[in-house]
Design a protein around this motif. Sequence first.
Motif, mmCIF file in Angstrom:
data_model
loop_
_atom_site.group_PDB
_atom_site.id
_atom_site.type_symbol
_atom_site.label_atom_id
_atom_site.label_comp_id
_atom_site.label_asym_id
_atom_site.label_seq_id
_atom_site.Cartn_x
_atom_site.Cartn_y
_atom_site.Cartn_z
ATOM 1 N N LEU A 102 -9.373 1.788 1.564
ATOM 2 C CA LEU A 102 -9.367 0.689 2.546
ATOM 3 C C LEU A 102 -10.271 1.017 3.729
ATOM 4 O O LEU A 102 -11.038 0.181 4.199
ATOM 5 C CB LEU A 102 -7.938 0.428 3.037
ATOM 6 N N PRO A 153 0.824 -1.217 0.000
ATOM 7 C CA PRO A 153 0.000 0.000 0.000
ATOM 8 C C PRO A 153 0.857 1.266 0.000
ATOM 9 O O PRO A 153 0.414 2.331 -0.435
ATOM 10 C CB PRO A 153 -0.796 -0.106 1.306
ATOM 11 N N ILE A 209 -4.036 -1.540 -4.228
ATOM 12 C CA ILE A 209 -5.265 -1.556 -3.426
ATOM 13 C C ILE A 209 -6.449 -1.411 -4.370
ATOM 14 O O ILE A 209 -7.021 -0.330 -4.541
ATOM 15 C CB ILE A 209 -5.218 -0.441 -2.343
ATOM 16 N N VAL A 264 0.667 -1.816 7.541
ATOM 17 C CA VAL A 264 1.543 -1.355 6.470
ATOM 18 C C VAL A 264 2.925 -1.080 7.045
ATOM 19 O O VAL A 264 3.155 -1.226 8.251
ATOM 20 C CB VAL A 264 0.965 -0.107 5.758
ATOM 21 N N PRO A 274 0.782 1.766 -4.333
ATOM 22 C CA PRO A 274 -0.575 1.895 -3.795
ATOM 23 C C PRO A 274 -1.679 1.482 -4.772
ATOM 24 O O PRO A 274 -2.790 1.178 -4.331
ATOM 25 C CB PRO A 274 -0.685 3.383 -3.428
ATOM 26 N N VAL A 304 -0.826 7.255 -1.906
ATOM 27 C CA VAL A 304 -0.950 6.373 -0.732
ATOM 28 C C VAL A 304 -2.184 6.784 0.085
ATOM 29 O O VAL A 304 -2.947 5.939 0.562
ATOM 30 C CB VAL A 304 0.328 6.426 0.128
ATOM 31 N N CYS A 332 -10.491 -4.483 -1.717
ATOM 32 C CA CYS A 332 -11.181 -3.836 -0.587
ATOM 33 C C CYS A 332 -12.526 -4.506 -0.328
ATOM 34 O O CYS A 332 -12.890 -4.749 0.827
ATOM 35 C CB CYS A 332 -11.381 -2.356 -0.883
ATOM 36 N N ALA A 351 -5.227 5.288 -1.471
ATOM 37 C CA ALA A 351 -5.351 3.847 -1.211
ATOM 38 C C ALA A 351 -5.865 3.614 0.217
ATOM 39 O O ALA A 351 -6.728 2.758 0.455
ATOM 40 C CB ALA A 351 -4.004 3.157 -1.416
ATOM 41 N N CYS A 352 -5.372 4.404 1.164
ATOM 42 C CA CYS A 352 -5.793 4.255 2.562
ATOM 43 C C CYS A 352 -7.252 4.635 2.730
ATOM 44 O O CYS A 352 -7.998 3.983 3.467
ATOM 45 C CB CYS A 352 -4.923 5.107 3.474
#
Length: 347
Positions: free
Chosen positions: A252, A207, A214, A233, A211, A245, A219, A248-249
């Motif tokens: 998630l 991630p 993801i 991570v 990234p 990034v 997910c 991507a977070c």
Amino acid sequence: MIPQSATQVEPLSLIKHTSLPEDWRVQLREAYRTPQQLLSSLGFSAEQQKLMLADDQGFTTLVPKAFAKKMRPHDPTDPLLLQVLPQAGEAIVDPSFNDDPLEEARFNPMPGIVHKYQGRALLIAAGHCAINCRYCFRRHYPYSDQKRARSEWQQSLSYIEQHPDIEEIILSGGDPLALTDPQLFELITAIEAIPHIKRLRIHSRLPIVLPQRITLELCQRLENCRLTCVLVVHANHANELAIDVAQACERLRQHKVQLLNQSVLLAQINDNLASLKKLSERLFDLGIMPYYLHLPDHVAGTKHFFVSLERGQAIVAQMQACMSGYLVPKLVREEPGKLSKTLYSPA
Ligand SMILES: *Cc1c(COP(=O)(O)O)cnc(C)c1O
Ligand code: SF4
């Protein structure tokens, strides 16, 4: 003395992004596989490269472009570059630094499982990573012996089935997210089917370094999983945590995946208050809780990154003195033969 570069953090808005392929597998194929490719992309001349190149000690260079783009051009002290560039220090021979300082070989009941701590077991889901970090404690790991064919997962899964005390499976590696979605989903489905497993933890640097891995499908699969999913991570410096990034977070978190971070305390990279403070703050902004700060292991070829326990404790004490408690990671070291990682209080 703190090298200036280690304390400087680029504001998000200054990190440039030229477009990269959307498909992470294409990005992985196009990753830099020699120091020369990487250094050329950062604008170092052939002359400068000659001075910087060092033997890779049999651990090849691998750097996704998404990670390389966050490095500062023309800066040989960049904290991201130094995590992945073979340095002359890798040739230092010191008998107190060896190939398996954690004696993992001893806790390997069979290839593919490390069952060392109560209630949880590590399953080596993949033998490879998307990046090769020079400080890695697994750089000497016999991955080729642990090559994970689907049939071999079956052995690991039978071991888990026969140990009802295991409640949490930690997918590790290598990097489990280096598997494709179909491979990973097959493994998750098999783990889900074991009644005594309650939690699924994934330890991954993807991630952060790639990234685009993801995917929405990933997910959704994690959200629909019977098990509570935690993704741990691995970022060591705030400059790693750019907008790609963050996206991507966000994805998630929208799918209810808990995010934690583990870092390694590394000389030249993050062994000072300013770097670690900035890292924790940026992690928190991205919805990632700081979890562990690992003291480096005595791994052969990594002495140039070593930070002593005393120095680690002093830095964490400085963090604790000026930061909210939840932003201060736990300082830990893995010591052979213990019931858990050893926790060190700030001093
Ligand atoms: C670190 C580690 C774990 C997880 O430990 P936690 O303290 O629960 O994060 C499990 N197994 C092994 C072999 C480990 O090294
Ligand atoms: S991603 Fe993790 S396991 Fe892979 S090389 Fe880096 S530190 Fe080691």
